[in-house]
Write a protein that holds these residues in place. Structure first.
Motif, PDB file in Angstrom:
ATOM      1  N   HIS A 128       0.859  -1.189   0.000  1.00 43.86           N
ATOM      2  CA  HIS A 128       0.000   0.000   0.000  1.00 43.86           C
ATOM      3  C   HIS A 128       0.895   1.237   0.000  1.00 43.86           C
ATOM      4  O   HIS A 128       1.468   1.617   1.030  1.00 43.86           O
ATOM      5  N   GLU A 167      -2.081   4.007  -5.106  1.00 43.05           N
ATOM      6  CA  GLU A 167      -2.598   3.093  -4.088  1.00 43.05           C
ATOM      7  C   GLU A 167      -1.675   1.915  -3.797  1.00 43.05           C
ATOM      8  O   GLU A 167      -1.454   1.576  -2.638  1.00 43.05           O
ATOM      9  N   PHE A 168      -1.171   1.276  -4.846  1.00 44.01           N
ATOM     10  CA  PHE A 168      -0.346   0.088  -4.638  1.00 44.01           C
ATOM     11  C   PHE A 168       0.963   0.176  -5.411  1.00 44.01           C
ATOM     12  O   PHE A 168       0.951   0.458  -6.616  1.00 44.01           O
ATOM     13  N   HIS A 246       2.725  -2.423   5.494  1.00 40.69           N
ATOM     14  CA  HIS A 246       1.806  -1.963   4.443  1.00 40.69           C
ATOM     15  C   HIS A 246       1.693  -2.984   3.305  1.00 40.69           C
ATOM     16  O   HIS A 246       1.234  -2.641   2.223  1.00 40.69           O
ATOM     17  N   THR A 247       2.141  -4.201   3.551  1.00 39.67           N
ATOM     18  CA  THR A 247       2.184  -5.215   2.498  1.00 39.67           C
ATOM     19  C   THR A 247       0.942  -6.104   2.583  1.00 39.67           C
ATOM     20  O   THR A 247       0.717  -6.759   3.606  1.00 39.67           O
ATOM     21  N   VAL A 248       0.166  -6.122   1.527  1.00 36.80           N
ATOM     22  CA  VAL A 248      -1.118  -6.834   1.564  1.00 36.80           C
ATOM     23  C   VAL A 248      -0.930  -8.337   1.792  1.00 36.80           C
ATOM     24  O   VAL A 248      -1.601  -8.911   2.656  1.00 36.80           O
TER      25      VAL A 248
ATOM     26  N   PRO B 118      -4.639  -8.541   5.143  1.00 32.77           N
ATOM     27  CA  PRO B 118      -4.753  -7.857   3.853  1.00 32.77           C
ATOM     28  C   PRO B 118      -5.611  -6.604   3.925  1.00 32.77           C
ATOM     29  O   PRO B 118      -5.253  -5.563   3.369  1.00 32.77           O
ATOM     30  N   ALA B 121      -3.881  -3.653   5.466  1.00 34.21           N
ATOM     31  CA  ALA B 121      -2.807  -3.065   4.664  1.00 34.21           C
ATOM     32  C   ALA B 121      -3.328  -2.218   3.516  1.00 34.21           C
ATOM     33  O   ALA B 121      -2.580  -1.429   2.948  1.00 34.21           O
TER      34      ALA B 121
END
Lengths: 304, 162
Positions: A128, A167-168, A246-248, B118, B121
């Motif tokens: 993110h 966003e990513f 911040h890592t999905v 998820p 984040a």
């Protein structure tokens, strides 16, 4: 952009809740693919199908097969006796929204699909973060929602950086950042979702990057009134921890995530601190990445 | 007693001066500096703390023992040891008294974060579904001041809805 194929998605047997949703009268569907992830969408109003293209992530392609990894559903309600019906959004068997506002339902659907992709994309680690490119290297601005990422990314674009994403940061195994150029979502002065406006990067006078790039700078920052950008350098390990936050897919694929993050920090300047004015900060970041020779800060615990 | 560092359920990634350890069970990530990583590696159940101390290159014997004790204590607190730390808990301040200013690099350090889910984040459009009643939200009803809405029974109380 390719047109959406008319194809009712088919998925492997799921939960009882999903089976109940399957039994609703879906009248139109489509199937697409992004980063190796096959996703199906279905609606009860065929006229709505073309609008779903705006909910799909950048880089989607039409799928030839109805077999999908995940299915999303939008049930559009009719008003009855002057009472507004509630539109419902489902991610698999889970209800994600129930709202009389169709625009809100579509926004939730779009957000849910992007999250699904970020979790499931093959060979990609979604962090993110805002991301732009300057002189062949990417600048990452990781942060929470409402920390000012999009504002800073927009300002970097106005000052000449190429747009990657607001966003990513989409990382590959070599730690390079791939373009994920969705329209920038700029909130109103109140910071409220309701007043969010979408802007194509061209509206800001900018352009999108077209190829993956190595990272030259990671700037952990968030807006604070009257703050000045006077960052401190982070060690590689501290930066990996901050990026991981911040890592999905951090919990889903920790080894793959750490591999990508370690590659990111190995060649980048790593800075952290609050920022004030976006224009001034953007100018500083561009100067930094243009001149930066990656110098890691002293490792954790060094000195007192 | 011979300390034994956990090996199961961990992802270990070496960086030039630090080591990242991800605990799959607790979903925590730890950053070990060089000294903490060195003790983590040598705590293999075959050496006592005193024996590990002899493997360190820097410091006096007293400093090395204090450093190993502190590292084991920190590893234990991070749940990276099988069983408790095998030596009495040593306050960091006491270790720092033993370690000279010029040997600051000897001090072990571990920083930790909890990995996000998820959804944690990522950016989410505010939705009241599943939120407790009274949770502040930003929903989409027109003509309602931002920030005044709250979730009630999976919907916005402002007449809009999420």
């Amino acid at each position: 952009m390719a047109s959406l194929p008319s194809l009712m998605p088919w998925h492997a047997p799921g939960t009882r809740l999903l089976e109940r949703i399957d039994r609703l009268r879906w009248s139109a569907g489509t199937c697409v693919c992004a980063c190796g992830w096959r996703v199906g969408l279905r609606v009860n109003e065929p006229a709505l199908l073309p609008q779903l293209a705006a909910c799909l992530p950048p880089g989607w392609r039409p799928a030839a097969s109805p077999a999908v990894d995940a299915v999303y559903s939008l049930w559009v309600a009719r008003d009855r006796g002057g009472v507004r019906g509630r539109n419902r959004v489902y991610a698999g068997g889970e209800r994600r929204a129930s709202t009389p506002d169709l625009g809100h339902a579509l926004a939730v659907l779009e957000s849910e699909i992007r999250l699904g992709l970020a979790m499931a994309a093959r060979g990609r680690t979604f962090v993110h973060a805002g991301a732009v490119a300057w002189r062949g290297r990417a600048i990452l601005v990781p942060g929470r929602s409402r920390s000012g990422k999009t504002t800073l990314v927009a300002e970097l674009v106005r000052q000449g950086a190429l747009y990657l994403s607001d966003e990513f940061a989409v990382l590959d195994a070599r730690g390079r950042v791939h373009p994920f150029a969705k329209p920038l979502s700029i909130r109103g002065a109140s910071g409220c979702d309701r007043h969010t406006r979408r802007h194509a990067v061209e509206d800001l006078g900018g352009h999108s990057a077209t190829r993956p790039l190595p990272v030259g700078l990671v700037a952990f920052t968030e807006y604070r009134e009257r703050a000045a950008w006077e960052p401190t350098a982070l060690s590689a390990g501290a930066a990996v921890l901050d990026l991981l936050a911040h890592t999905v897919p951090a919990r889903l694929r920790p080894a793959e995530s750490l591999h990508a993050l370690a590659r990111v920090v190995s060649g980048a300047a790593l800075l952290k601190g609050p920022r004030g004015d976006a224009a001034q900060t953007a100018a500083c970041l561009l100067r930094t990445v243009a001149t930066a020779v990656p110098v890691a800060a002293r490792p954790l615990g060094a000195g007192r | 007693m011979k300390p034994l560092a956990r090996r199961e359920g961990l992802v270990v990634r070496d960086l030039p001066d630090e080591t990242i350890v991800y605990d799959r069970k607790r979903h925590q990530a730890h950053c070990l500096n060089r000294m903490a990583a060195l003790v983590f590696r040598h705590a293999d159940g075959t050496r006592s703390a005193a024996e590990i101390a002899t493997l360190l290159a820097e410091g006096t014997p007293r400093e090395r023992e204090a450093v190993v004790a502190l590292a084991l204590e920190q590893l234990s607190q991070a749940c990276l040891l099988d069983g408790p730390a095998p030596v009495p808990a040593t306050a960091r301040r006491a270790v720092l008294r033993h370690v000279g200013l010029g040997a600051a690099l000897l001090v072990p350090a571990i920083a930790s974060v909890i990995a996000p889910t998820p959804a944690e984040a990522a950016t989410c459009v505010t939705s009241c579904v599943g939120q407790p009643n009274g949770t502040p939200c930003n929903c989409f009803a027109p003509d309602v001041p931002c920030g005044s809405a709250t979730c009630v029974a999976d919907s916005c109380n402002d007449g809009g809805g999420c």
